[in-house]
Design a protein around this motif. Structure first.
Motif, PDB file in Angstrom:
ATOM      1  N   GLU A 243       0.848  -1.190   0.000  1.00  0.00           N
ATOM      2  CA  GLU A 243       0.000   0.000   0.000  1.00  0.00           C
ATOM      3  C   GLU A 243       0.888   1.246   0.000  1.00  0.00           C
ATOM      4  O   GLU A 243       1.961   1.270   0.605  1.00  0.00           O
ATOM      5  N   HIS A 244       0.451   2.308  -0.667  1.00  0.00           N
ATOM      6  CA  HIS A 244       1.322   3.447  -0.943  1.00  0.00           C
ATOM      7  C   HIS A 244       1.566   4.356   0.254  1.00  0.00           C
ATOM      8  O   HIS A 244       2.538   5.117   0.271  1.00  0.00           O
ATOM      9  N   THR A 245       0.694   4.322   1.244  1.00  0.00           N
ATOM     10  CA  THR A 245       0.878   5.146   2.434  1.00  0.00           C
ATOM     11  C   THR A 245       0.678   4.302   3.686  1.00  0.00           C
ATOM     12  O   THR A 245       0.041   3.246   3.639  1.00  0.00           O
ATOM     13  N   MET A 246       1.205   4.792   4.808  1.00  0.00           N
ATOM     14  CA  MET A 246       1.016   4.074   6.067  1.00  0.00           C
ATOM     15  C   MET A 246      -0.455   4.045   6.446  1.00  0.00           C
ATOM     16  O   MET A 246      -0.935   3.070   7.036  1.00  0.00           O
ATOM     17  N   GLU A 247      -1.191   5.092   6.106  1.00  0.00           N
ATOM     18  CA  GLU A 247      -2.620   5.120   6.418  1.00  0.00           C
ATOM     19  C   GLU A 247      -3.361   4.021   5.666  1.00  0.00           C
ATOM     20  O   GLU A 247      -4.214   3.317   6.231  1.00  0.00           O
ATOM     21  N   GLU A 248      -3.028   3.854   4.382  1.00  0.00           N
ATOM     22  CA  GLU A 248      -3.653   2.794   3.587  1.00  0.00           C
ATOM     23  C   GLU A 248      -3.234   1.422   4.102  1.00  0.00           C
ATOM     24  O   GLU A 248      -4.052   0.492   4.136  1.00  0.00           O
ATOM     25  N   LEU A 249      -1.973   1.309   4.498  1.00  0.00           N
ATOM     26  CA  LEU A 249      -1.480   0.040   5.024  1.00  0.00           C
ATOM     27  C   LEU A 249      -2.258  -0.351   6.289  1.00  0.00           C
ATOM     28  O   LEU A 249      -2.721  -1.481   6.422  1.00  0.00           O
ATOM     29  N   ARG A 250      -2.393   0.598   7.198  1.00  0.00           N
ATOM     30  CA  ARG A 250      -3.131   0.310   8.439  1.00  0.00           C
ATOM     31  C   ARG A 250      -4.587  -0.022   8.147  1.00  0.00           C
ATOM     32  O   ARG A 250      -5.170  -0.925   8.763  1.00  0.00           O
ATOM     33  N   ALA A 251      -5.186   0.697   7.202  1.00  0.00           N
ATOM     34  CA  ALA A 251      -6.600   0.473   6.879  1.00  0.00           C
ATOM     35  C   ALA A 251      -6.826  -0.922   6.315  1.00  0.00           C
ATOM     36  O   ALA A 251      -7.910  -1.499   6.466  1.00  0.00           O
ATOM     37  N   THR A 252      -5.800  -1.482   5.665  1.00  0.00           N
ATOM     38  CA  THR A 252      -5.890  -2.844   5.132  1.00  0.00           C
ATOM     39  C   THR A 252      -5.568  -3.886   6.193  1.00  0.00           C
ATOM     40  O   THR A 252      -6.313  -4.852   6.385  1.00  0.00           O
TER      41      THR A 252
END
Length: 382
Positions: A243-252
C-alpha cells in the motif's frame, strides 16, 4: 547452559495443533527442483528434521498448474504429487520433525508463455486487470509481467485451495500455511494496489479480505485451526505490492490481523520490511519504515506471532524474550546449514549463508554440473 534458552524452548501451537520442540522455524524456500517431489526433496527436508528444526515450512507448493517464474516448483494438485509428498512427510516424521505445507498461488505474476501456463489453456488470473510492474522471467529473456485476466468467479480458485488442503491432509502433513504475502494471489486480493474490483471481493476491506478468509474456511474442513498458519508481508516491496501510504497500510492490515486473531488460527507469520524493492519507477511499493511489532503485535493474542526476515539467532532470542515474537523464521541459514538448530544449541559456527544473487545454482536449483543433479556441499547428509 545455552544463551538461547527462549529460542530453544518448546512452543505449543494450541489445542489440536502440534507442540514444536523449539521456536526455530524453517522458512519456505523455493528450490526450483521438481514438479513432483523426488528423492532429493525427501533428503533435503529430512536433513533439516534431523538437524533439530522446530517447524519445517515447505517451499511454496502450487495449488494448481501455473506459469510461475520457477519452472520446477512443486505442486499438490495431482495424485502423483500427493503420493510423492507423503514420502517426504513420512521421512520427516521418522526423523522426529514437524512439517507444514505452504499453499501457493502466484496469480498475476505468472506468465502466459511459460510452458505450464500454456498447457493449461487458461489466462493468467488476477483480482483485477492490473499488471504488476517489472518482471523477472529469466527463461523468457526477462519478460515483464502481463496484464492478468480478472477472475470472474474467485470461489473457483478457493476450491482449488480446498482440494490442495485435502491432498496435504492425505499426504500426512502436520498442518498447512496459506501464503498471503509477497505479491501472490491472496495478497493481490487483499491490497488496493492490485484489487480494484466492484463486486463482493473488492472495494471495502471487508470485501478484499473475503478471498483469503474463504480459503481459510475451506482449509478448516481438512485441518484443525491450530494446524493452520498464514504468512503476511504488510510492508510490501516484492512482486509490486505494498500500500502506498502508512494510512492505507493500516486500513488494510489492522482489520485483517484483527479478524485472523478472532478466528484464532495457529500462527501469523509476519515479514519485516526489506524483502523486495521499495520503489519502482519513482513510485513507492513498500513502507520500509514499518514496525511490525508496534503496528500489529498487540492485535495478536490468540495465534502465535512468528517474525521473519534477516534474523540472527541473537536477535531472535532477544525478540522472543521481549515478547515481540513467539518464534522466528530463518531462511538462508537453513539452506546452508541443515543442522542449524543443533548448531544454535551447541554453539557451533554456521556455514556462510550464501547470496541468492550470486549463488544462483545453490539458491535456485541444482549445483552446476553435479552428476546426481541434486546435492550441494552445503547439504551433506548428517
Amino acid at each position: 547452559m545455552t544463551k538461547f534458552q527462549k529460542l530453544l524452548s518448546p512452543l505449543p501451537l494450541g489445542q489440536g495443533g502440534p507442540t514444536l520442540k523449539n521456536r526455530i522455524i524453517m522458512g519456505s524456500l523455493t528450490r526450483n527442483r521438481n514438479l513432483v517431489p523426488q528423492q532429493v526433496n525427501i533428503d533435503y527436508y529430512t536433513q533439516r528434521a534431523k538437524g533439530g528444526t522446530g517447524l519445517i515450512l515447505t517451499e511454496g507448493t502450487l495449488v494448481a498448474p501455473q506459469g510461475t517464474e520457477w519452472p520446477n516448483a512443486p505442486g499438490i494438485y495431482t495424485e502423483e504429487q500427493t503420493a510423492a509428498w507423503k514420502k517426504v512427510v513420512d521421512s520427516v516424521h521418522k526423523a522426529g520433525g514437524t512439517i507444514f505445507l505452504q499453499l501457493w498461488h502466484v496469480g498475476r505474476v505468472a506468465h502466459p508463455d511459460m510452458p505450464i501456463q500454456k498447457a493449461t489453456g487458461k489466462p493468467v488470473p488476477g483480482p483485477s486487470a492490473i499488471a504488476a510492474r517489472g518482471g523477472k522471467f529469466r527463461q523468457l529473456n526477462n519478460a515483464e509481467y502481463v496484464t492478468p485476466h480478472a477472475v470472474e468467479n474467485p470461489h473457483d480458485i478457493v476450491m482449488e485451495y480446498s482440494q490442495a488442503a485435502k491432498n496435504a491432509k492425505e499426504a500426512g502433513f502436520d498442518g498447512v500455511e496459506l501464503h498471503c504475502a509477497n505479491g501472490y494471489l491472496p495478497n493481490q486480493f487483499l491490497e488496493t494496489v492490485s484489487n480494484q474490483r466492484t463486486d463482493k471481493y473488492g472495494g471495502s476491506i471487508e470485501n478484499r479480505m473475503r478471498f483469503p478468509l474463504e480459503i481459510l474456511d475451506e482449509i478448516f474442513k481438512h485441518f484443525n485451526k491450530k494446524q493452520v498458519g498464514i504468512k503476511l508481508s504488510p510492508a510490501g516491496g516484492y512482486n509490486d505490492v505494498g500500500e502506498h501510504t502508512m494510512e492505507e497500510l493500516r486500513a488494510t492490515y489492522v482489520p485483517f490481523y484483527t479478524k485472523l486473531n478472532e478466528i484464532n488460527i495457529a500462527y501469523i507469520q509476519t515479514m519485516r520490511p526489506g524483502f523486495g524493492d521499495p520503489m519502482y519507477g519513482g513510485v513507492p511499493r513498500s513502507q520500509k519504515e514499518l514496525d511490525i511489532f508496534k503496528e500489529f503485535r498487540h492485535l495478536v493474542t490468540g495465534p502465535k506471532f512468528f517474525a521473519n526476515y534477516d534474523y540472527s539467532p541473537e536477535e531472535a532470542e532477544q525478540h522472543i524474550q521481549e515478547g515481540k515474537a513467539d518464534a522466528v523464521v530463518f531462511g538462508r541459514y537453513m539452506i546452508t546449514n541443515p543442522d542449524f538448530a543443533k548448531r544454535v544449541e551447541q554453539g557451533v559456527e554456521f556455514t556462510e549463508q550464501g547470496n541468492p544473487e550470486k549463488d544462483v545454482p545453490l539458491w535456485y536449483g541444482f549445483p552446476e554440473g553435479h552428476p546426481e543433479k541434486g546435492y550441494s556441499d552445503y547439504e551433506a547428509k548428517l
